[in-house]
Design an enzyme around this catalytic site. Sequence first.
Site, mmCIF file in Angstrom:
data_model
loop_
_atom_site.group_PDB
_atom_site.id
_atom_site.type_symbol
_atom_site.label_atom_id
_atom_site.label_comp_id
_atom_site.label_asym_id
_atom_site.label_seq_id
_atom_site.Cartn_x
_atom_site.Cartn_y
_atom_site.Cartn_z
ATOM 1 N N CYS A 118 9.013 -5.039 -0.321
ATOM 2 C CA CYS A 118 8.940 -6.437 0.246
ATOM 3 C C CYS A 118 8.662 -6.949 -1.986
ATOM 4 O O CYS A 118 8.999 -5.479 -2.587
ATOM 5 C CB CYS A 118 6.801 -6.298 0.354
ATOM 6 S SG CYS A 118 7.282 -8.453 0.512
ATOM 7 N N CYS A 120 6.687 -9.195 -3.448
ATOM 8 C CA CYS A 120 5.277 -9.860 -4.425
ATOM 9 C C CYS A 120 4.844 -8.416 -5.094
ATOM 10 O O CYS A 120 3.843 -8.958 -6.244
ATOM 11 C CB CYS A 120 3.970 -9.770 -3.123
ATOM 12 S SG CYS A 120 3.817 -9.024 -2.486
ATOM 13 N N CYS A 128 6.371 -13.326 -2.336
ATOM 14 C CA CYS A 128 7.068 -11.841 -1.362
ATOM 15 C C CYS A 128 8.737 -11.984 -1.331
ATOM 16 O O CYS A 128 9.452 -11.137 -1.021
ATOM 17 C CB CYS A 128 6.443 -11.431 -0.005
ATOM 18 S SG CYS A 128 5.229 -11.281 0.126
ATOM 19 N N LYS A 197 2.649 -9.472 11.150
ATOM 20 C CA LYS A 197 1.638 -9.810 10.109
ATOM 21 C C LYS A 197 1.331 -10.584 10.639
ATOM 22 O O LYS A 197 1.250 -11.925 10.166
ATOM 23 C CB LYS A 197 2.372 -9.435 8.628
ATOM 24 C CG LYS A 197 1.646 -9.429 7.638
ATOM 25 C CD LYS A 197 2.407 -8.531 6.680
ATOM 26 C CE LYS A 197 1.852 -8.998 5.283
ATOM 27 N NZ LYS A 197 3.404 -8.326 4.175
ATOM 28 N N ARG A 207 -4.649 -6.482 -2.648
ATOM 29 C CA ARG A 207 -4.112 -7.300 -4.189
ATOM 30 C C ARG A 207 -4.525 -6.491 -5.504
ATOM 31 O O ARG A 207 -3.396 -7.061 -6.152
ATOM 32 C CB ARG A 207 -4.069 -8.692 -3.666
ATOM 33 C CG ARG A 207 -3.082 -9.350 -2.468
ATOM 34 C CD ARG A 207 -3.432 -10.781 -2.230
ATOM 35 N NE ARG A 207 -2.606 -11.278 -0.935
ATOM 36 C CZ ARG A 207 -2.745 -11.623 0.482
ATOM 37 N NH1 ARG A 207 -3.666 -13.019 0.238
ATOM 38 N NH2 ARG A 207 -2.239 -11.543 1.384
ATOM 39 N N ARG A 219 0.353 -16.866 1.597
ATOM 40 C CA ARG A 219 0.987 -16.968 3.066
ATOM 41 C C ARG A 219 1.229 -17.516 3.750
ATOM 42 O O ARG A 219 2.064 -17.514 4.877
ATOM 43 C CB ARG A 219 1.050 -15.020 2.705
ATOM 44 C CG ARG A 219 0.862 -14.592 1.112
ATOM 45 C CD ARG A 219 1.988 -13.056 1.069
ATOM 46 N NE ARG A 219 1.178 -11.794 0.022
ATOM 47 C CZ ARG A 219 1.418 -12.227 -0.968
ATOM 48 N NH1 ARG A 219 2.438 -13.061 -1.494
ATOM 49 N NH2 ARG A 219 0.866 -11.180 -1.911
ATOM 50 N N GLU A 235 6.900 -12.654 16.924
ATOM 51 C CA GLU A 235 7.228 -12.130 15.747
ATOM 52 C C GLU A 235 8.027 -10.815 16.134
ATOM 53 O O GLU A 235 9.123 -9.931 15.817
ATOM 54 C CB GLU A 235 6.205 -12.262 14.811
ATOM 55 C CG GLU A 235 6.690 -13.554 14.188
ATOM 56 C CD GLU A 235 6.849 -13.286 13.211
ATOM 57 O OE1 GLU A 235 8.050 -12.820 13.099
ATOM 58 O OE2 GLU A 235 7.483 -14.981 12.550
ATOM 59 N N LYS A 250 -0.534 -6.120 12.401
ATOM 60 C CA LYS A 250 -1.368 -6.065 10.662
ATOM 61 C C LYS A 250 -2.080 -7.362 10.361
ATOM 62 O O LYS A 250 -1.054 -8.357 10.661
ATOM 63 C CB LYS A 250 -0.868 -5.390 9.591
ATOM 64 C CG LYS A 250 -1.156 -5.922 8.609
ATOM 65 C CD LYS A 250 -0.151 -5.585 7.546
ATOM 66 C CE LYS A 250 -1.022 -6.066 6.021
ATOM 67 N NZ LYS A 250 0.110 -5.876 4.720
ATOM 68 N N SER A 275 -6.714 -3.284 3.646
ATOM 69 C CA SER A 275 -7.245 -2.582 2.521
ATOM 70 C C SER A 275 -9.276 -3.646 3.119
ATOM 71 O O SER A 275 -9.904 -2.480 2.711
ATOM 72 C CB SER A 275 -6.713 -3.585 1.521
ATOM 73 O OG SER A 275 -6.566 -4.746 1.708
ATOM 74 N N TYR A 314 -6.594 3.606 4.962
ATOM 75 C CA TYR A 314 -6.911 4.258 3.553
ATOM 76 C C TYR A 314 -7.578 5.836 3.931
ATOM 77 O O TYR A 314 -8.037 6.157 3.442
ATOM 78 C CB TYR A 314 -7.419 3.654 3.037
ATOM 79 C CG TYR A 314 -6.440 2.049 2.483
ATOM 80 C CD1 TYR A 314 -4.935 2.622 2.083
ATOM 81 C CD2 TYR A 314 -6.217 1.028 3.185
ATOM 82 C CE1 TYR A 314 -4.372 1.593 0.969
ATOM 83 C CE2 TYR A 314 -5.075 -0.445 3.159
ATOM 84 C CZ TYR A 314 -4.863 0.805 1.952
ATOM 85 O OH TYR A 314 -3.870 -0.594 1.954
HETATM 86 C C1 PBG Z 1 2.984 -6.763 0.994
HETATM 87 C C2 PBG Z 1 1.861 -5.871 1.363
HETATM 88 C C3 PBG Z 1 0.490 -6.611 1.659
HETATM 89 C C4 PBG Z 1 -0.219 -4.985 2.279
HETATM 90 C C5 PBG Z 1 0.951 -4.732 3.422
HETATM 91 N N1 PBG Z 1 2.150 -4.539 2.529
HETATM 92 C C6 PBG Z 1 0.358 -7.891 1.123
HETATM 93 C C7 PBG Z 1 0.639 -9.196 1.436
HETATM 94 O O1 PBG Z 1 0.826 -8.849 2.602
HETATM 95 O O2 PBG Z 1 -0.776 -9.347 0.986
HETATM 96 C C8 PBG Z 1 -1.663 -5.089 2.910
HETATM 97 C C9 PBG Z 1 -2.198 -4.139 2.364
HETATM 98 C C10 PBG Z 1 -3.387 -3.946 3.097
HETATM 99 O O3 PBG Z 1 -4.327 -4.680 2.866
HETATM 100 O O4 PBG Z 1 -3.831 -2.815 2.896
HETATM 101 N N2 PBG Z 1 3.163 -7.342 1.532
HETATM 102 ZN ZN ZN Z 2 5.271 -9.142 -0.374
#
Ligand code: PBG
Ligand code: ZN
Length: 327
Positions: A118, A120, A128, A197, A207, A219, A235, A250, A275, A314
Amino acid sequence: MFPKRRMRRLRAPVIRPLLAETALSKNDLVAPVFIDETAQKQKSIESMPGQVRYPLAEAGTVARDLWDAGIRALLLFGIPRKKDEQASCAFDPNGIVQKAVRAVKREVPEMVVITDVCACEYTDHGHCGIVGVTRHGPDLLNDPSLDLMDRIALSHAQSGADIVAPSCMLDGVVQSIRAALDREGHSDVAIMSYSTKFSSALYGPFRDAADSGFRFGDRSTYQVPPGNSREAVLESMLDFDEGADILMVKPAGFYLDILAEVRTLGIPVAAFQVSGEYAMIKAAAARGWLDEKEVALETLTCIKRAGADLIITYFARDVAGWLDEEQ
Ligand code: PBG
Ligand code: ZN
């Protein structure tokens, strides 16, 4: 006589374990790892207690420690020194992730290395991919960003990644990356697509961790609205058709209905306990309101029960320790 069906008979302590349907194993787990190009030593991440950004110099030892604990796969995220509009550091052969992949493979060749594909973390605007003006205002541009993703994925494969994981939710990205990898002789590198996602508020702590917040907008033009189930499954179906080897849902815990459905497509499915899911458990546990180990194991067991073949979490390192205690 009454009641006729006694459910409690089989819950006797000696019988219950024989009938357990779902058991977590270390082989289910993928540990996310942050490598920070500017770090000289570990930097703590305030909103993710227990997680750190590692300096490149520690990439090998982190992998060794995870491997010794029984974790067989890690998902690498890089935090670069420099960001720009084009995300040029994202596909630099000497970029932070590329170096980290080589360091991990040098130290632990058997470790399955997955890389997040990605932009970002690498763009100054935090989106992204490539941003431009559309009829609805400034936004992520789909097709111009595909070439960028191909270059990022290729550079990861060339550094030794086993699996590349596009997380940008661009239309056509799996097909595009598959073609690029095949063209350059990397037909054995697998694609784990972040195929479903959601546009979730649970990515907040990530982030902070990856310094990937956006400067404008959000996003929601490329991620799935949390309430839409057919769109969510579609998707993943599209990425299946484009040649993804592994699909992903996710976040994980709030989206188990989607996970169960995506599982029926027929290829392996990963679930990303993100996260925010981690932070909620950590925060409540720190106040003594929840038992961290019990709640973490419960969430992960339920994610597996719903259909995950792999769980990115995690808690991976902690779970490995907890599973050892139980033996
Ligand atoms: C990058 C990405 C993100 C996450 C994994 N890859 C952030 C987003 O899409 O903003 C999130 C992972 C997490 O919150 O643990 N695009
Ligand atoms: Zn991204």
